[in-house]
Every structure is written in structure tokens, then in C-alpha cells.
Design an enzyme around this catalytic site. Structure first.
Site, mmCIF file in Angstrom:
data_model
loop_
_atom_site.group_PDB
_atom_site.id
_atom_site.type_symbol
_atom_site.label_atom_id
_atom_site.label_comp_id
_atom_site.label_asym_id
_atom_site.label_seq_id
_atom_site.Cartn_x
_atom_site.Cartn_y
_atom_site.Cartn_z
ATOM 1 N N CYS A 1 -4.317 -11.604 13.290
ATOM 2 C CA CYS A 1 -3.650 -11.199 12.046
ATOM 3 C C CYS A 1 -2.134 -11.144 12.192
ATOM 4 O O CYS A 1 -1.403 -11.139 11.208
ATOM 5 C CB CYS A 1 -4.192 -9.860 11.560
ATOM 6 S SG CYS A 1 -5.886 -10.013 10.985
ATOM 7 N N HIS B 1 1.188 -7.254 6.574
ATOM 8 C CA HIS B 1 -0.141 -7.865 6.640
ATOM 9 C C HIS B 1 -1.069 -7.072 5.724
ATOM 10 O O HIS B 1 -1.022 -5.836 5.682
ATOM 11 C CB HIS B 1 -0.638 -7.819 8.092
ATOM 12 C CG HIS B 1 -2.070 -8.230 8.244
ATOM 13 N ND1 HIS B 1 -2.559 -9.415 7.739
ATOM 14 C CD2 HIS B 1 -3.125 -7.600 8.834
ATOM 15 C CE1 HIS B 1 -3.852 -9.498 8.018
ATOM 16 N NE2 HIS B 1 -4.220 -8.420 8.675
ATOM 17 N N ASN C 1 -8.175 -9.742 3.119
ATOM 18 C CA ASN C 1 -7.480 -10.030 4.370
ATOM 19 C C ASN C 1 -7.667 -11.507 4.714
ATOM 20 O O ASN C 1 -8.766 -11.917 5.077
ATOM 21 C CB ASN C 1 -8.051 -9.111 5.462
ATOM 22 C CG ASN C 1 -7.358 -9.286 6.804
ATOM 23 O OD1 ASN C 1 -6.595 -10.232 7.004
ATOM 24 N ND2 ASN C 1 -7.635 -8.384 7.725
HETATM 25 O O1 UT7 Z 1 -6.530 -7.354 10.011
HETATM 26 C C1 UT7 Z 1 -6.759 -7.095 11.357
HETATM 27 C C2 UT7 Z 1 -6.838 -5.656 11.665
HETATM 28 N N1 UT7 Z 1 -7.879 -5.010 10.921
HETATM 29 C C3 UT7 Z 1 -7.632 -3.869 10.276
HETATM 30 O O2 UT7 Z 1 -6.496 -3.435 10.248
HETATM 31 C C4 UT7 Z 1 -8.789 -3.138 9.635
HETATM 32 C C5 UT7 Z 1 -8.800 -1.699 10.046
HETATM 33 N N2 UT7 Z 1 -9.944 -0.946 9.579
HETATM 34 C C6 UT7 Z 1 -10.134 -0.651 8.274
HETATM 35 O O3 UT7 Z 1 -9.415 -1.120 7.405
HETATM 36 C C7 UT7 Z 1 -11.228 0.312 7.919
HETATM 37 O O4 UT7 Z 1 -11.705 0.925 9.092
HETATM 38 C C8 UT7 Z 1 -12.429 -0.325 7.165
HETATM 39 C C9 UT7 Z 1 -12.011 -0.713 5.770
HETATM 40 C C10 UT7 Z 1 -12.921 -1.545 7.926
HETATM 41 C C11 UT7 Z 1 -13.557 0.686 7.051
HETATM 42 O O5 UT7 Z 1 -13.094 1.852 6.383
HETATM 43 P P1 UT7 Z 1 -13.354 3.315 7.001
HETATM 44 O O6 UT7 Z 1 -12.802 4.286 6.041
HETATM 45 O O7 UT7 Z 1 -12.796 3.303 8.390
HETATM 46 O O8 UT7 Z 1 -14.907 3.404 6.953
HETATM 47 P P2 UT7 Z 1 -15.941 3.556 8.154
HETATM 48 O O9 UT7 Z 1 -16.030 2.271 8.910
HETATM 49 O O10 UT7 Z 1 -15.601 4.810 8.881
HETATM 50 O O11 UT7 Z 1 -17.265 3.764 7.385
HETATM 51 C C12 UT7 Z 1 -17.509 4.891 6.615
HETATM 52 C C13 UT7 Z 1 -18.912 4.757 6.073
HETATM 53 C C14 UT7 Z 1 -19.950 4.413 7.132
HETATM 54 O O12 UT7 Z 1 -21.133 5.078 6.787
HETATM 55 P P3 UT7 Z 1 -21.585 6.374 7.629
HETATM 56 O O13 UT7 Z 1 -21.740 5.880 9.035
HETATM 57 O O14 UT7 Z 1 -20.450 7.349 7.449
HETATM 58 O O15 UT7 Z 1 -22.835 6.763 6.945
HETATM 59 C C15 UT7 Z 1 -20.170 2.923 6.954
HETATM 60 O O16 UT7 Z 1 -21.455 2.509 7.322
HETATM 61 O O17 UT7 Z 1 -18.934 3.658 5.126
HETATM 62 C C16 UT7 Z 1 -19.987 2.762 5.487
HETATM 63 N N3 UT7 Z 1 -19.584 1.424 5.113
HETATM 64 C C17 UT7 Z 1 -19.767 0.932 3.900
HETATM 65 N N4 UT7 Z 1 -20.303 1.456 2.785
HETATM 66 C C18 UT7 Z 1 -20.316 0.695 1.690
HETATM 67 C C19 UT7 Z 1 -18.977 0.496 5.896
HETATM 68 N N5 UT7 Z 1 -18.762 -0.624 5.169
HETATM 69 C C20 UT7 Z 1 -19.247 -0.369 3.936
HETATM 70 C C21 UT7 Z 1 -19.303 -1.123 2.744
HETATM 71 N N6 UT7 Z 1 -19.843 -0.564 1.651
HETATM 72 N N7 UT7 Z 1 -18.827 -2.384 2.665
#
Ligand code: UT7
Length: 331
Positions: free
Chosen positions: A114, A256, A286
Site C-alpha cells: 500500500c 492512502h 482500498n
Molecule cells: O492498506 C494496507 C493496510 N491495511 C489497513 O490499514 C487496514 C487496517 N485495519 C482496518 O482497517 C480494520 O481493522 C478493519 C476495517 C479491517 C476491521 O475493523 P475493526 O474495527 O478492526 O474490526 P475487527 O476486525 O476488530 O472486527 C470486529 C468484529 C469481529 O467480530 P467479533 O469477533 O467481535 O464477533 C469481526 O468478525 O467485526 C466482525 N467483522 C465483520 N462484521 C461484519 C469483520 N469483518 C466484518 C464484516 N462485516 N465485513
């Protein structure tokens, strides 16, 4: 007089097919509400048909050449930042060279994930400043849909396909213009949190790598998020401090586009208000190496950039890699 690397043209390409949050909610267990509130993304574009990343890079490069009104034979070097090359080899840069008929150019692909465009811009600027080349095309292009698992809700909602390109040209001047600086960093110990394991020399394609879904992107979202928030904010603030600029003196911050919350954190650290921060994540998601040149091209084509404007770009990605660059607009 000093030899400066100046951006003299900007272009982009976005494929017409749109994949909305509602479309994704029919494919995996997710919702528009979750995606918008956690990421800021509403839709992303997908490259259809038997086309690779070079197709998009060629369209973006052609836009630059047409608007700048220069012949492709004048290009000396093509740097293509991508993690989704058409093939491992030949390089996507070679395919783009053929596609735009830049017969006097050489080129290479650069994998900074990225952060790829920031790395590539910094690299391209050095080829100009050193006197080696006069015209360098710097392209960020990714067909992320080729490596996304559309049954994995944690990644498939995030990514899209696009390309952006800039032309760097040598200008002899005393003015402080063009690509003024780039701060580029990496930390290989972050590799375990964001990767695509299969297909390389460590895990060549086998039935097993296919069964284990190793040819798809894997991301430990929360860990990457934590690092991205800190590193992108730090390096954006660092480049301002290094050049004794305050947030108020910056016309645009073009980060980004991975997550609206990461962008907001960096903008706050730089002391910017919303009008200075370029955000288009809602429309494209992204697009990895393409996010920054795509956003830069949109802002430029909306006539929002004037000669003398300061622009800061910054990114964070797999590797880990991160970086920022300070530009002073000259066209
Ligand atoms: O570009 C290169 C670098 N990449 C980045 O900078 C990305 C960095 N990470 C992020 O932007 C975020 O971590 C994400 C957008 C990927 C995820 O957001 P988050 O607030 O960190 O959510 P999480 O992964 O902690 O997930 C929270 C909950 C989980 O459920 P439980 O375990 O709390 O029950 C996930 O399973 O949300 C769930 N979840 C979803 N729910 C609905 C994960 N993906 C989804 C989804 N729809 N698509």
C-alpha cells in the site's frame, strides 16, 4: 539552479463495474452499516474480463501523455508500483511500456504494497535529480479483486481495483518545487500480519496451496490498524516538522485510503481541518498502490490545485511499509 523532479501530469483509470456494500451483503455475512461505520467504504470498482493490472496502468498513463501532450517515445523510465502484477515476469512495467509504445523507456515493478506509490515517487524523483533521466512515469496500479477471497468478509469488503499515474519531469530552477522530499520506512517483522503466502518461491502453487486458500490476501485487521494509525500519523507529522511547515500551510493531505479512521487520526496529528484532507475511500475502497495517485488525479482534475500549493501524501501497508512525501505543486 538545481535540478528538480516536478509532477507535470496526472491521470487515472477506474473500471466501470461497481460492487456496492449491498452487493457484498448478498455474498457474505456483512452489512452496509458495518462497512461504512468501520471503514468509510460504500462501493468499489472491479476490473472485469480477461484483463490484468497493466490494462488499468496503460489507461492511466495514456491520460497523462494526452493531457501533457507528449509523445510516448519521450518517456525514459516507467516505475509501476503493484502487488498484483499481470504475471511475476515479464514485469507489468514492460507490459505498460508496450501498451503505450514508450519504446525508448526501460522500467520495473516495485512492491511496496500500500506504500508502493510513495516508494515509487521517491525512487522516480531520485532518477530525475541524479541527472539520469528527464521524464519518468510513476504508476500505482492494483487489481485487488484478483487476490481477494469473496467468501472472507474480513477482507473482501475492503479492496477495489484502479490505477493512477504521474509524470515526473526535470526542471532546472531555484524555486523549491516538485517532489521536495520523501521519508520511506519499513519493518519486516510486521510481515506476519498482512500477506499473500502462496505463489512465490516459498510456497509455489500446488493443490495444497489452493485448498488452503494461500493465493488470497490475509490480513489481521486490528493489528494492522494499530500500527497504521500510529505510523501514518507519525510520518505525516515528521515530514511537516522536517520542513518547518505547519498543518495550516498545507493545501491538501492525500493519504492512502485504507480506513477513514486511520485517515482521521493522521489528519488530527497534523492539525488539519476536514477541507484539507482528500478522502475518496467511499467510492473506491482500498486500491492499494493506486489510492494516492487516483485521489491526486481527482483533485487536480477538479481544478483544486494551484501552483505553489503544498501537498503531503502518506501511506502504510504490508511489510510493514510506510512513508510520506512533501510536494509543492508546479503546474
Ligand atoms: O492498506 C494496507 C493496510 N491495511 C489497513 O490499514 C487496514 C487496517 N485495519 C482496518 O482497517 C480494520 O481493522 C478493519 C476495517 C479491517 C476491521 O475493523 P475493526 O474495527 O478492526 O474490526 P475487527 O476486525 O476488530 O472486527 C470486529 C468484529 C469481529 O467480530 P467479533 O469477533 O467481535 O464477533 C469481526 O468478525 O467485526 C466482525 N467483522 C465483520 N462484521 C461484519 C469483520 N469483518 C466484518 C464484516 N462485516 N465485513
Amino acid at each position: 539552479m538545481e535540478r528538480k523532479a516536478v509532477i507535470t501530469g496526472v491521470g487515472h483509470y477506474v473500471p466501470p463495474k461497481i460492487l456496492t456494500n449491498q452487493d457484498l451483503a448478498k455474498m457474505v455475512d456483512t452489512s452496509d452499516e458495518w462497512i461504512v461505520s468501520r471503514t468509510g467504504i460504500r462501493e468499489r470498482h472491479i476490473l472485469e474480463g480477461k484483463k490484468g493490472t497493466s490494462f488499468m496502468g496503460i489507461q492511466a498513463a495514456k491520460m497523462v501523455l494526452k493531457e501533457r501532450n507528449i509523445r510516448p517515445e519521450e518517456i525514459d523510465l516507467i516505475i509501476t508500483a503493484t502487488v498484483t502484477p499481470d504475471t511475476f515476469f515479464p514485469s507489468t512495467a514492460c507490459r505498460i511500456q508496450e501498451g503505450i509504445e514508450a519504446w525508448n523507456a526501460w522500467g520495473f515493478d516495485l512492491n511496496g504494497a500500500c506504500t508502493g506509490f510513495v516508494y515509487a515517487l521517491g525512487t522516480g524523483a531520485q532518477f530525475i535529480r541524479s541527472g539520469a533521466h528527464n521524464k519518468v512515469l510513476v504508476i500505482g496500479a492494483d487489481k485487488m479483486s484478483a487476490i481477494v477471497d469473496y467468501t472472507d468478509r474480513t477482507t473482501c469488503v475492503l479492496f477495489g481495483d484502479a490505477a493512477g499515474a504521474v509524470l515526473l519531469e526535470a526542471v532546472e530552477t531555484d524555486e523549491n518545487i516538485g517532489v521536495i522530499d520523501a521519508i520511506l520506512r519499513s519493518d519486516g517483522s510486521g510481515g506476519e500480519h498482512l500477506y499473500m503466502m502462496g505463489g512465490g518461491s516459498l510456497h509455489p502453487a500446488t493443490y495444497e496451496t489452493l485448498d488452503k486458500k494461500m493465493h488470497y490476501i490475509f490480513q489481521d485487521g486490528p493489528t494492522v490498524f494499530k500500527f497504521a494509525v500510529t505510523k501514518m500519523a507519525d510520518i505525516s507529522a515528521e515530514i511537516l516538522q522536517k520542513h518547518q511547515l505547519s498543518g495550516k500551510e498545507i493545501k491538501y493531505f492525500i493519504p492512502h485510503q485504507a480506513n477513514l479512521r486511520i485517515i482521521d487520526a493522521a489528519a488530527r496529528r497534523m492539525g488539519l481541518d476536514d477541507s484539507q484532507v482528500v478522502v475518496n475511500i467511499q467510492n473506491y475502497g482500498n486500491t492499494t498502490a493506486a489510492t494516492i495517485p487516483l485521489a491526486l488525479s481527482e483533485v487536480y482534475h477538479q481544478n483544486k490545485l494551484k501552483k505553489g500549493d503544498y501537498v503531503v501524501i502518506a501511506a502504510f501497508g504490508a511489510g510493514f511499509t510506510w512513508g510520506s512525501a512533501l510536494l509543492r505543486w508546479a503546474i
